[in-house]
Design a protein around this motif. Structure first.
Motif, PDB file in Angstrom:
ATOM      1  N   ARG A 248      23.511  14.430  20.177  1.00 49.81           N
ATOM      2  CA  ARG A 248      24.558  13.467  20.540  1.00 49.81           C
ATOM      3  C   ARG A 248      25.819  14.248  20.890  1.00 49.81           C
ATOM      4  O   ARG A 248      26.297  15.070  20.089  1.00 49.81           O
ATOM      5  N   VAL A 249      26.315  13.982  22.084  1.00 51.97           N
ATOM      6  CA  VAL A 249      27.479  14.703  22.598  1.00 51.97           C
ATOM      7  C   VAL A 249      28.544  13.683  22.988  1.00 51.97           C
ATOM      8  O   VAL A 249      28.249  12.685  23.661  1.00 51.97           O
ATOM      9  N   GLU A 250      29.784  13.929  22.558  1.00 47.85           N
ATOM     10  CA  GLU A 250      30.909  13.076  22.944  1.00 47.85           C
ATOM     11  C   GLU A 250      32.040  13.963  23.442  1.00 47.85           C
ATOM     12  O   GLU A 250      32.440  14.912  22.762  1.00 47.85           O
ATOM     13  N   ASP A 251      32.512  13.674  24.649  1.00 49.04           N
ATOM     14  CA  ASP A 251      33.601  14.449  25.266  1.00 49.04           C
ATOM     15  C   ASP A 251      33.284  15.941  25.276  1.00 49.04           C
ATOM     16  O   ASP A 251      34.160  16.786  25.015  1.00 49.04           O
ATOM     17  N   GLY A 252      32.026  16.252  25.542  1.00 42.83           N
ATOM     18  CA  GLY A 252      31.641  17.656  25.678  1.00 42.83           C
ATOM     19  C   GLY A 252      31.418  18.397  24.376  1.00 42.83           C
ATOM     20  O   GLY A 252      31.194  19.613  24.383  1.00 42.83           O
ATOM     21  N   VAL A 253      31.491  17.680  23.248  1.00 47.96           N
ATOM     22  CA  VAL A 253      31.340  18.323  21.935  1.00 47.96           C
ATOM     23  C   VAL A 253      30.106  17.748  21.236  1.00 47.96           C
ATOM     24  O   VAL A 253      29.867  16.526  21.284  1.00 47.96           O
ATOM     25  N   VAL A 254      29.350  18.610  20.578  1.00 50.85           N
ATOM     26  CA  VAL A 254      28.181  18.165  19.816  1.00 50.85           C
ATOM     27  C   VAL A 254      28.666  17.467  18.548  1.00 50.85           C
ATOM     28  O   VAL A 254      29.276  18.088  17.675  1.00 50.85           O
ATOM     29  N   THR A 255      28.394  16.170  18.454  1.00 52.08           N
ATOM     30  CA  THR A 255      28.795  15.441  17.241  1.00 52.08           C
ATOM     31  C   THR A 255      27.648  15.370  16.237  1.00 52.08           C
ATOM     32  O   THR A 255      27.889  15.207  15.043  1.00 52.08           O
ATOM     33  N   ASP A 256      26.413  15.464  16.708  1.00 55.21           N
ATOM     34  CA  ASP A 256      25.281  15.512  15.779  1.00 55.21           C
ATOM     35  C   ASP A 256      24.068  16.088  16.500  1.00 55.21           C
ATOM     36  O   ASP A 256      23.954  15.957  17.737  1.00 55.21           O
ATOM     37  N   VAL A 257      23.188  16.694  15.759  1.00 56.26           N
ATOM     38  CA  VAL A 257      21.995  17.316  16.346  1.00 56.26           C
ATOM     39  C   VAL A 257      20.896  17.382  15.301  1.00 56.26           C
ATOM     40  O   VAL A 257      21.163  17.541  14.111  1.00 56.26           O
TER      41      VAL A 257
END
Length: 328
Positions: A248-257
């Protein structure tokens, strides 16, 4: 083949009673692995308990997860429409795991119990601690291209063969088991054991326990997932490396994996070090490679298996990069 008794109970209660009454019994579902091993006397059960009449063939979609009973055929689960929508990495792993004919026979419960594909395990003239504890491991000095680089021991370097279990490890699945004493639940990541000095003990199942179902939480919204398998030929081969990933990526940042590896571990390998590294970092190929390196720092490859470390690094990077590009 060694002679054995055969029972076909019609209830789970009767099945677990039979398991408890006769040590050395084996449940028989599709038989795609167990019967092959019996033919060459690697498996020599005192009693086969045919579990195909227990009615454990339901796929039940609940609000937040799916419950899959142990007797569900792999092909039925792979073709379940809601599973393909909510857990695509699981259905993709099933389809990549075997031929259609085998998927039509093999069961989910049996998939969790399948045994090593190391050629020395199947050779009665070779030393194999998994087959005969204390005999040694001829694979270490022999051909072991399908061997593991993570979780190995001096006693065994056999890689776990399942594709499905890799996806289940990434998806936080749990295994429900029943015995004469009741029920309990085991996290999939704890179900398979590292070999240590007892490679002959492969799972956390206690004597008399029967797998009845698995439960798989749906991926939360915003996740993209996939399963990628690298092998020597395009079909019907075991993984050199496989990757089950949900990102899960939001605004180019990995928020969860969620990330698990196959073909490189002695058990389905949840890549917790890579996950911890990635959370909160930019979703770039550079960071994906660094995350893979964080996980593979613990690898102990033999000289013949050093290629797997590099291959796993590239496969992790490519799998996660593709998920980002799909999301874009």
């Amino acid at each position: 083949m060694k002679p054995f008794d055969y029972q076909r109970p019609s209830s789970v209660e009767d099945a677990v009673q039979l398991l408890a009454d006769t040590p050395g019994s084996r449940p028989l579902g599709g038989g795609t692995n167990l019967v092959d091993l019996m033919r060459v006397n690697i498996e020599q059960p005192e009693q086969l308990i045919d579990v195909t009449a227990l009615g454990l063939t339901n796929i039940t979609h609940l609000d937040d997860r799916v419950r899959v009973e142990a007797g569900v055929r792999n092909s039925d689960l792979a073709n379940d429409a809601l599973l393909r929508e909510r857990l695509p990495l699981v259905s993709a792993a099933l389809v990549s795991g075997a031929s259609a004919q085998l998927r039509n026979m093999a069961t989910v419960g049996g998939n969790l119990m399948q045994r090593s594909r190391c050629s020395y395990f199947y050779d009665p003239h070779a030393a194999c601690n998994k087959r005969q504890l204390g005999s040694g491991c001829d694979a270490r000095a022999g051909f072991h291209r399908l061997g593991a680089v993570l979780g190995t021991s001096d006693a065994c370097l056999s890689a776990h063969p399942s594709d499905l279990c890799v996806a289940l490890a990434a998806a936080d699945a749990t295994v429900q088991v029943r015995s004469r004493d009741g029920e309990r639940e085991i996290a999939l990541t704890d179900f398979h054991r590292l070999p240590g000095d007892r490679p002959d003990i492969e799972t956390a199942l206690e004597p008399g326990e029967l797998i009845t179902s698995i439960e798989i939480p749906y991926l939360p919204s915003g996740f993209r997932s996939s399963y990628r398998k690298v092998r020597d030929r395009a079909s019907y081969a075991f993984a050199l490396v496989s990757v089950a990933a949900a990102l899960r990526v939001e605004d180019g940042v990995v928020t969860d994996v969620r990330l698990a590896l196959g073909g490189v571990g002695t058990k389905p390998w949840r890549a917790t070090a890579a996950e911890e590294y990635l959370r909160g970092r930019p979703a770039t190929a550079t960071e994906f490679t660094a995350a893979a390196d964080a996980e593979l720092a613990a690898a102990q490859p033999t000289p013949d298996l050093e290629f797997k470390v590099a291959l796993a690094r590239r496969t992790v990077t490519a799998t996660l990069r593709d998920l980002v590009e799909v999301s874009a």
